[in-house]
Design a protein around this motif. Structure first.
Motif, PDB file in Angstrom:
ATOM      1  N   SER A  64       0.807  -1.139  -0.132  1.00 13.34           N
ATOM      2  CA  SER A  64       0.028  -0.092   0.136  1.00 13.34           C
ATOM      3  C   SER A  64       1.038   1.196   0.097  1.00 13.34           C
ATOM      4  O   SER A  64       2.020   1.226   0.324  1.00 13.34           O
ATOM      5  N   ILE A  65       0.273   2.221  -0.477  1.00 13.95           N
ATOM      6  CA  ILE A  65       0.801   3.687  -0.381  1.00 13.95           C
ATOM      7  C   ILE A  65       0.327   4.239   1.098  1.00 13.95           C
ATOM      8  O   ILE A  65      -0.766   4.421   1.287  1.00 13.95           O
ATOM      9  N   GLN A  66       1.333   4.566   1.945  1.00 14.74           N
ATOM     10  CA  GLN A  66       0.957   5.281   2.918  1.00 14.74           C
ATOM     11  C   GLN A  66       0.739   6.856   2.888  1.00 14.74           C
ATOM     12  O   GLN A  66      -0.082   7.522   3.683  1.00 14.74           O
ATOM     13  N   ASN A  67       1.664   7.447   2.143  1.00 11.98           N
ATOM     14  CA  ASN A  67       1.452   8.836   1.728  1.00 11.98           C
ATOM     15  C   ASN A  67       2.346   8.979   0.529  1.00 11.98           C
ATOM     16  O   ASN A  67       3.453   8.514   0.302  1.00 11.98           O
ATOM     17  N   ARG A  90       9.494  -2.466  10.181  1.00 11.70           N
ATOM     18  CA  ARG A  90       8.104  -1.758   9.798  1.00 11.70           C
ATOM     19  C   ARG A  90       7.661  -2.145   8.320  1.00 11.70           C
ATOM     20  O   ARG A  90       6.463  -1.571   7.850  1.00 11.70           O
ATOM     21  N   GLN A  91       8.427  -2.856   7.575  1.00 16.73           N
ATOM     22  CA  GLN A  91       8.190  -3.117   6.196  1.00 16.73           C
ATOM     23  C   GLN A  91       7.803  -1.886   5.504  1.00 16.73           C
ATOM     24  O   GLN A  91       6.918  -1.725   4.602  1.00 16.73           O
ATOM     25  N   MET A  92       8.467  -0.550   5.795  1.00 18.47           N
ATOM     26  CA  MET A  92       8.190   0.630   5.204  1.00 18.47           C
ATOM     27  C   MET A  92       9.276   1.332   4.217  1.00 18.47           C
ATOM     28  O   MET A  92      10.659   1.245   4.784  1.00 18.47           O
ATOM     29  N   LEU A  93       8.957   1.890   3.121  1.00 21.83           N
ATOM     30  CA  LEU A  93       9.913   2.453   2.199  1.00 21.83           C
ATOM     31  C   LEU A  93       9.575   3.861   2.430  1.00 21.83           C
ATOM     32  O   LEU A  93       8.590   4.358   1.977  1.00 21.83           O
ATOM     33  N   THR A  94      10.585   4.641   2.709  1.00 21.42           N
ATOM     34  CA  THR A  94      10.540   6.157   2.256  1.00 21.42           C
ATOM     35  C   THR A  94      11.383   6.323   1.065  1.00 21.42           C
ATOM     36  O   THR A  94      12.330   5.942   0.870  1.00 21.42           O
ATOM     37  N   PHE A  95      10.770   7.239   0.187  1.00 25.38           N
ATOM     38  CA  PHE A  95      11.293   7.490  -1.015  1.00 25.38           C
ATOM     39  C   PHE A  95      11.225   8.998  -1.368  1.00 25.38           C
ATOM     40  O   PHE A  95      10.252   9.690  -0.981  1.00 25.38           O
ATOM     41  N   ALA A 108      11.152  16.464  -6.211  1.00 30.71           N
ATOM     42  CA  ALA A 108       9.932  16.278  -7.050  1.00 30.71           C
ATOM     43  C   ALA A 108       8.888  15.774  -6.579  1.00 30.71           C
ATOM     44  O   ALA A 108       7.573  15.960  -6.655  1.00 30.71           O
ATOM     45  N   SER A 109       9.030  14.557  -5.785  1.00 25.23           N
ATOM     46  CA  SER A 109       8.048  13.715  -5.251  1.00 25.23           C
ATOM     47  C   SER A 109       8.714  12.991  -3.927  1.00 25.23           C
ATOM     48  O   SER A 109       9.758  12.982  -3.921  1.00 25.23           O
ATOM     49  N   SER A 110       8.056  12.619  -3.275  1.00 23.15           N
ATOM     50  CA  SER A 110       8.171  11.921  -1.950  1.00 23.15           C
ATOM     51  C   SER A 110       7.130  11.123  -1.309  1.00 23.15           C
ATOM     52  O   SER A 110       5.965  11.473  -1.761  1.00 23.15           O
ATOM     53  N   GLY A 111       7.449  10.018  -0.593  1.00 19.63           N
ATOM     54  CA  GLY A 111       6.228   9.312  -0.046  1.00 19.63           C
ATOM     55  C   GLY A 111       6.569   8.114   0.780  1.00 19.63           C
ATOM     56  O   GLY A 111       7.891   7.952   0.789  1.00 19.63           O
ATOM     57  N   LYS A 112       5.986   7.350   1.217  1.00 20.57           N
ATOM     58  CA  LYS A 112       6.179   6.123   2.048  1.00 20.57           C
ATOM     59  C   LYS A 112       5.169   4.664   1.328  1.00 20.57           C
ATOM     60  O   LYS A 112       3.941   5.133   1.088  1.00 20.57           O
ATOM     61  N   ILE A 113       5.854   3.921   1.011  1.00 21.36           N
ATOM     62  CA  ILE A 113       5.197   2.668   0.554  1.00 21.36           C
ATOM     63  C   ILE A 113       5.387   1.477   1.529  1.00 21.36           C
ATOM     64  O   ILE A 113       6.601   1.121   2.152  1.00 21.36           O
TER      65      ILE A 113
END
Length: 117
Positions: A64-67, A90-95, A108-113
């Motif tokens: 899922s996309i967290q934000n 947490r099995q969380m990717l910040t990019f 340009a963009s960012s988020g958590k997956i």
């Protein structure tokens, strides 16, 4: 289809930076949009997920996309750095995708997956 990698640097066991050239002939630019092609958000999410799985989490997949926040367009011919930070517990990717402008970078963009098994 991923862009041409210029450089791939592992900063640590859970962080990496990948420098990419956004070739105007990439599939993702065709038809998105005629007047000014830009890299769709879905491509950015796909690339972040694919590189994270390849580098940090083989065997996991998108959950899922967290934000996510798209702040500026990524255009054909841009050079960008994809910065990844993997939190395994947490099995969380910040990019973030950072557009190069001379010696500076602008987000340009960012988020958590979230990834899962």
């Amino acid at each position: 289809m991923k862009p041409r990698e210029i450089e791939k640097n592992a900063i640590s066991a859970h962080q990496a930076e990948i420098v990419l050239d956004l070739d105007p002939s990439l599939f993702w630019f065709k038809g998105h949009f005629a007047a000014q092609p830009l890299l769709p958000g879905v491509a950015q999410l796909e690339w972040a997920t694919c590189y994270a799985i390849e580098l940090f989490a083989p065997g996991l997949r998108f959950h899922s996309i967290q934000n996510v926040k798209f702040q500026a367009p990524l255009l054909p011919g841009n050079r960008v750095t994809l910065a990844l930070d993997w939190q395994a517990e947490r099995q969380m990717l910040t990019f973030s995708f950072q557009r190069h402008e001379g010696n500076e970078r602008h987000t340009a963009s960012s988020g958590k997956i979230r990834l899962c098994q």
